[in-house]
Design a protein around this motif. Structure first.
Motif, mmCIF file in Angstrom:
data_model
loop_
_atom_site.group_PDB
_atom_site.id
_atom_site.type_symbol
_atom_site.label_atom_id
_atom_site.label_comp_id
_atom_site.label_asym_id
_atom_site.label_seq_id
_atom_site.Cartn_x
_atom_site.Cartn_y
_atom_site.Cartn_z
ATOM 1 N N LEU A 106 0.888 -1.150 0.000
ATOM 2 C CA LEU A 106 0.000 0.000 0.000
ATOM 3 C C LEU A 106 0.931 1.206 0.000
ATOM 4 N N ILE A 107 1.190 1.739 -1.174
ATOM 5 C CA ILE A 107 2.280 2.689 -1.369
ATOM 6 C C ILE A 107 2.121 3.891 -0.450
ATOM 7 N N LEU A 112 1.488 -3.640 3.936
ATOM 8 C CA LEU A 112 1.891 -4.595 2.902
ATOM 9 C C LEU A 112 0.916 -5.757 2.896
ATOM 10 N N VAL A 113 0.514 -6.175 1.698
ATOM 11 C CA VAL A 113 -0.379 -7.325 1.526
ATOM 12 C C VAL A 113 0.446 -8.488 0.988
ATOM 13 N N LEU A 123 -2.591 -8.754 5.782
ATOM 14 C CA LEU A 123 -2.258 -7.335 5.787
ATOM 15 C C LEU A 123 -1.291 -7.067 6.927
ATOM 16 N N TRP A 124 -0.093 -6.611 6.578
ATOM 17 C CA TRP A 124 0.960 -6.342 7.562
ATOM 18 C C TRP A 124 1.026 -4.849 7.856
ATOM 19 N N LEU A 170 -3.184 -4.317 -6.709
ATOM 20 C CA LEU A 170 -3.707 -3.230 -5.885
ATOM 21 C C LEU A 170 -3.358 -1.915 -6.566
ATOM 22 N N PRO A 171 -4.340 -1.226 -7.155
ATOM 23 C CA PRO A 171 -4.051 0.050 -7.814
ATOM 24 C C PRO A 171 -3.516 1.083 -6.826
ATOM 25 N N PHE A 172 -2.741 2.021 -7.358
ATOM 26 C CA PHE A 172 -2.157 3.072 -6.524
ATOM 27 C C PHE A 172 -3.256 3.935 -5.923
ATOM 28 N N GLN A 173 -3.155 4.174 -4.604
ATOM 29 C CA GLN A 173 -4.096 4.987 -3.831
ATOM 30 C C GLN A 173 -5.511 4.410 -3.878
ATOM 31 N N SER A 174 -5.599 3.111 -3.902
ATOM 32 C CA SER A 174 -6.898 2.429 -3.867
ATOM 33 C C SER A 174 -6.926 1.476 -2.683
#
Length: 1216
Positions: A106-107, A112-113, A123-124, A170-174
């Motif tokens: 998750l930028i 982190l997934v 989900l970390w 996972l799209p950016f900012q989604s």
């Protein structure tokens, strides 16, 4: 009311039981608890893992956060390794241990997934120093359904099957995660709540209705960079579908005959590239699905007649990155031609008209292209490629000509050659690390990129540990690496190549002299290092010992000093020791050893017998280099000691090793006996069998055993030595060159035979039967060899004793104890019949014996431990002197006295004398470690000589060559001033010196055995730290041996752990947890309390880069990127709820639900209060960030408003 402390009561009971079981001290000897005040208590100990260093074992997946600059690697064992800047590392582990098939950051969110092969996603939370799982989603069995028109082709699909995850996006900012499955379906998960959406893309709706076959697993998912509502789905069969999320139907379908491995978008969203299994790349226009715009085969041979190129190997992955100022980059792995058999894995970089093929040392697992922007709809501007190899991590600089690689700051080269031994030194001299770094910096390779390491995220911890720590690793190729392990970091300092002093075999005819070490003849077996004097001594698997000095100057050694030692297999004696002999025979070294090869250091290879007709004899396993040797600054070889073959038998492996710079002595032992070498004079001081170390009247003297001769009747316990070759006589003490003139050979034979007759009458029928059985067993298991009985000349003050033959047993010290059940020991080494006797990872000690005549439940007594000290060599002595403690595999500890001449020229001219002082104590199991304490319980380390540069001027040498002050010189008569600490595989003892009275005894384990034990310093005191084969880590106080810690930490699952586990001072320990990773642990309560501060931080607040400017015309005519309200599309209101039987949500231990569920009672209230504080702090932090962002926005708005006001201030309304 006085508070009751059960721990103190238990400590008191333990101390009482220990003292009651100890032997009564002699009169006049003070009791230990009256003189030594122990400060260590159980509260000082706690066991926990600290950090893990090295390359991730069996890597499988990789991800990168372009904003945080953090790299994550998942492995096949369920491990998760995260890397930032140099010194920023983190290790996590999934409980299931399943393979981590994919990772998604998750930028810039600190999360982190991870997707696992057991159909679970996790989900970390990376915002804490020790990452924890917040949520988990475990997919259950699902019923996959299709439309009625597909009933025929979906009869198998409609069965209950395990839901296999094949791809995640996972799209950016989604916050919506797309999950592709093996059956071709796509599910959507909300990463905030980790719940499934009711929106599902079914495979039978994505493909054409006319298709009669299943498209296969989903191998790719990505959204159009310019339109978030368009989802590109790639199926394994070669079908690519552009799915409209709003209308829930396929806009375009792209078909190709070859299977697809990966897909990459152009940033404008008008084209995409697919890589296929035949080595081709197809480029497609989004609005032209009929055929690809371009088909290329990067590594295929183009036929002249225009036909289709020959197929190549699959292109496993392709990435398409654009730049503003030039041609785009296309990076791919695989695709080589099939005729390139044996060629190493390659990474291809295509830039414009140039194509660069970069060969890698190992198989490519995955690669990622690092770009300047995280936005997929902008020019990517790639600057580096991170390549994850099977055993290495490489980062390539795309901005320089030739694509050089970056110099890695991580300690990823631990496994460059398999680790065979490991030692850990905490609290070293402060000047050591700079000295090693200065000489090691000259060894660095050239040609690296001049740019900084691109993976630069995270921050270092605020550690409180300021003492230097050094780790030394020995490797299978003969190299030794020194590592700086201070402050929970690891950095290589210096590398020593011990194989440089030997000749390398260039052909099949020039193999080493033993078949057992053809693969790794230079492998490091053991090492002994003195940090103060910087003297280093290493023992190799080919029965060689190298002595090194540290120098800052480069030298050229014309001739390498060589000393060959003949350690002949020990023959058991039949006669009992002469009762009239002295208790302490002395062995002065007059420089007249028993054989020519032992007397003087040799400079040329030995001229022993190695003909095809006769057995090998007097030849070493390796040939020392004969040409001049250029030695760079650092460790330079001083002396090479080699054991030679004896009558066709290879030399036994060295089982113990020690060096003392103050005395100038190196000592080593194996299953044949003990050897003491003066490395200053380059002479052999002592070479004798283990049984000879016992005094004549020792109660622990070894009894005779069966001879090896198979032809001889069981009753014949000896044979004459007629025709024996003097060069094949067994190794003797240095004084054996002059035999006693009182007896001739014939008289000795007669006396020997008479003694045998007298002793044989005393043997019972049972013993005679046992001898007969063993002789028959030998005759069946080995071919008879022509062995000869050679006289062993004892010291001059004793009459000579003859010996009969003894069965040659296994070279290494075998342990018939199985770890499973812990009722017996696991065999720590294997015989030649085992094909995996030295498998680098699982072998503990490699056997070098060619004999398979070992007798069941019986092993030769080998030297297992050596310790230099300054103590009282004999009972009731009043003066201390240099001593050597010798421990054996049968539990005996023997004392030897050393007489070392004064320093200077006298030390180089006068010989060193050695006297055997008999047995100090006897313990159960083999001796592992020994130590010496003074009357106050302070550890007395071995004396040492301060370091000086051997190549410096004479004045500087004399300044450094001052022997360290010894321990207190005398002891009052009848008073003990020292305590000898002895630890074996089963028990520990403390013996008062000089009375040699056992004052404490403790049984460490009954059902298992100790693998490693060390006497260490801890919290200003001393203790014994033990690691048992059943996984328990224990500590005992000194000198009372009170149990302080007993934790079931790690069961022995691999002999690699047994070979590399080691303790150090200040509560530090480590072991090799995998062939490429070192796990560091601590057993100190103080370190555990400060661990959070010492660990590095992964997440640092960084502002997300601004989105690319759409431009006026694109915004006006809709040519820019189009956003999508995914919440409205995938939310429960529109899409509904997913089936509960599809997946199960599991709160992680790091989530609020998991923490609240684990809390109960008062502890729960405290935990909830802490959770509330954490939540409040987190919300305040978020509020502060939002406030700062609002202030920045307000300032920007104010500035723009002011500029606009100035612009239109003086204009009329019609001028606007």
């Amino acid at each position: 009311m006085k508070k009751f402390n059960i721990r103190k009561v238990l400590d008191g009971l333990t101390a009482v039981s220990s003292s009651s079981s100890s032997a009564t001290a002699q009169p006049g000897t003070p009791k230990e608890n009256d003189t030594v005040q122990e400060s260590l208590q159980s509260e000082h100990f706690q066991l926990c893992k600290t950090v893990r260093h090295g390359f991730p074992y069996k890597p499988y997946s990789m991800a990168f956060d372009p904003v945080q600059k953090i790299l994550a690697i998942g492995t096949q064992t369920g491990a998760l390794r995260l890397f930032g800047r140099a010194g920023v590392e983190c290790y996590c582990q999934h409980e299931s241990g399943a393979t981590v098939i994919q990772l998604q950051f998750l930028i810039n969110e600190g999360a982190l997934v991870s997707a696992l092969a057991d159909d679970s996603i996790h989900l970390w939370n990376l915002r804490q120093k020790i990452p924890a799982i917040l949520h988990s989603l475990k997919f259950n069995r699902e019923r996959l359904w299709g439309s009625p028109t597909h009933c025929m082709m979906t009869s198998i699909v409609n069965k209950l099957r395990v839901h296999r995850i094949t791809y995640c996006h996972l799209p950016f900012q989604s916050k919506w995660l797309y999950i592709g499955t093996e059956r071709g379906n796509i599910h959507i998960v909300n990463v905030e709540s980790f719940t499934l959406s009711g929106y599902v893309i079914m495979w039978n709706k994505a493909i054409e209705l006319s298709t009669k076959t299943h498209p296969g697993p989903v191998v790719h998912i990505s959204d159009n960079p310019m339109d978030e509502g368009k989802l590109l789905i790639g199926f394994e069969c070669g079908v690519v579908v552009l799915w409209d999320l709003k209308s829930k139907k396929a806009d375009y379908r792209y078909n190709y005959d070859e299977a697809i491995h990966s897909v990459a978008w152009h940033h404008e969203g008008k084209q995409f590239v697919c890589s296929h299994s035949d080595g081709t790349l197809t480029t497609w226009n989004v609005r032209a699905p009929a055929k690809p715009v371009q088909i290329i085969t990067p590594h295929g041979k183009q036929p002249k007649d225009g036909k289709k190129p020959e197929p190549c190997k699959p292109i496993l992955k392709v990435e398409y990155k654009t730049t503003r100022s030039g041609d785009p980059f296309m990076v791919l792995s695989g695709g080589l031609s099939y005729d390139t058999v044996g060629r190493r894995a390659c990474l291809t970089v295509m830039h414009g008209k140039s194509t660069a093929v970069l060969e890698m040392d190992y198989h490519i697992v995955d690669f990622l292209t690092l770009c300047e922007t995280p936005y997929p709809n902008d020019f990517q501007e790639p600057y580096a490629v991170v390549v994850l190899l099977e055993k290495d991590l490489v980062v390539i600089d795309l901005g320089q000509i030739g694509y050089p690689i970056f110099e890695s700051p991580y300690p990823l080269s631990i496994h460059e050659s398999p680790v065979t031994c490991c030692e850990y030194f905490a609290d070293c001299p402060a000047e050591l690390i700079p000295a090693l770094y200065s000489v090691g910096s000259r060894q660095k390779r050239q040609g690296y990129s001049k740019k900084e390491w691109p993976i630069s995220g995270g921050n270092w911890g605020q550690g409180t540990q300021s003492y230097p720590e050094i780790i030394i690793t020995g490797h299978a190729d003969g190299s030794i690496k020194f590592w700086d392990a201070s402050a929970l970091m690891l950095q290589v300092l210096y590398k020593l190549k011990t194989a440089k002093v030997f000749e390398r075999a260039r052909g099949k005819e020039e193999k080493p002299s033993t078949d057992k070490v053809d693969e790794d003849p230079f492998a490091i077996q053991a090492l002994s290092w003195c940090p103060e004097s910087r003297m280093l001594c290493v023992a190799g698997v080919s029965a060689h010992v190298n002595v090194y000095r540290f120098s800052k100057q480069e030298i050229t050694t014309e001739v390498v000093q060589l000393l060959e030692v003949r350690m002949q297999p020990e023959f058991s004696e039949v006669d009992s020791p002469d009762p009239g002999g002295e208790h302490t025979p002395t062995f002065p070294t007059s420089g007249a050893p028993s054989s020519p090869q032992e007397s003087e250091p040799s400079t040329q290879p030995s001229t022993g017998s190695n003909s095809s007709d006769g057995p090998r004899d007097n030849i070493p396993c390796l040939q020392v280099r004969s040409s001049p040797l250029k030695q760079s600054p650092g460790y330079q070889v001083e002396l090479v000691i080699q054991l030679v073959w004896v009558s066709g038998e290879p030399p036994q492996q060295i089982t113990s090793l020690a060096i003392n710079s103050s005395y100038g002595i190196v000592v080593f032992g194996n299953s044949n006996g003990l050897a003491v070498v003066d490395y200053l004079q380059k002479t052999l001081l002592l070479n004798m069998g283990t049984s000879e170390l016992y005094s004549p009247t020792e109660p622990y003297q070894r009894q005779p055993r069966s001879p090896r001769k198979a032809r001889q009747p069981s009753g014949a316990l000896c044979e004459s030595n007629e025709g024996s070759n003097p060069s094949e006589d067994r190794c003797r003490s240095p004084t054996s060159g002059s035999t006693s003139p009182c007896n001739s050979d014939e008289e000795r034979k007669q006396n020997f035979i008479e003694k045998v007759k007298v002793k044989s009458r005393r043997f019972s029928k049972t013993v005679a039967s046992d001898f007969a059985k063993m002789s028959r067993k030998i005759s069946l298991s080995s071919e008879p060899k022509s062995d000869q009985v050679a006289p062993t000349v004892q010291p001059r003050d004793r009459c000579q004793r003859w010996r009969s033959l003894k069965v040659k047993k296994n070279a290494c010290y075998a342990k018939d104890k199985a770890v499973a059940g812990m009722t017996q020991k696991r065999a720590l080494c294997r015989t030649k019949s085992d094909p995996n006797c030295y498998a680098k990872d699982n072998a503990f000690i490699r056997s070098r014996s060619s004999s398979v005549t070992s007798i069941d439940r019986e092993s030769r007594e080998a030297i297992s431990s050596l310790y230099f000290c300054e103590s009282f060599p004999r009972k009731l002595d009043t003066l201390v002197s240099p001593c050597l403690l010798v421990g054996t595999t049968q539990g005996s500890v023997m004392m030897m006295s050393l007489s070392v001449p004064p320093g200077g020229d006298q030390r180089l001219q006068q010989p060193v004398s050695i006297a055997s002082c008999g047995t100090l104590a006897r313990l159960k199991g083999g001796i592992l470690t020994m130590g010496l304490l003074d009357a106050t319980g302070t550890l007395l380390p071995p004396s040492y000589e301060p370091w000086y540069d051997p190549n410096a001027s004479d004045e500087e040498k004399e300044k450094g060559r001052r022997r360290r002050p010894a321990s207190p010189p005398s002891s009052q008569e009848g008073q003990d001033t020292q305590f000898a600490v002895l630890c074996s595989e089963k028990q520990a003892k403390v013996v008062a010196m000089p009375s040699q009275t056992r004052i404490y005894k403790h049984s460490i384990t009954e059902t298992s055995f100790v693998l490693r034990a060390d006497v260490v310093q801890m919290a200003g005191a001393n203790c014994i730290a033990c690691f048992c084969a059943n996984g328990h880590i224990k500590t005992l106080s000194l000198p009372s041996l009170r149990p302080l810690l007993d934790v079931n930490y790690l069961p022995l699952t691999d002999m690699r752990i047994a070979r590399t586990f080691c303790f150090s001072n200040l509560g530090q320990a480590l072991y090799l947890t995998s062939p490429s990773e070192i796990q560091r642990i601590t057993y100190s309560q103080e370190t555990c309390d400060n661990l959070q501060e010492m660990l590095s931080e992964l997440f640092t607040p960084v502002e997300t880069p601004e989105a690319p400017n759409r431009g006026f015309f694109k915004g006006l005519f809709g040519g820019g990127a189009q956003s999508l309200d995914r919440e409205d599309l995938f939310g429960e209101t529109t899409a509904g709820k997913a089936s509960r039987s599809l997946a199960q949500h599991i709160p992680g231990p790091g989530s609020m639900e998991g923490m609240k569920g684990a809390a109960s009672g008062v502890v729960g209230d405290l935990a909830r209060a802490r959770i509330a504080l954490d939540e409040r702090g987190q919300k305040l932090g978020e509020l502060e960030e939002r406030t700062a962002a609002m202030m920045a926005s307000a300032e920007s708005f104010s500035k723009h408003a002011h500029d606009m006001m100035l612009k239109y201030k003086d204009k009329k309304w019609y001028q606007l």
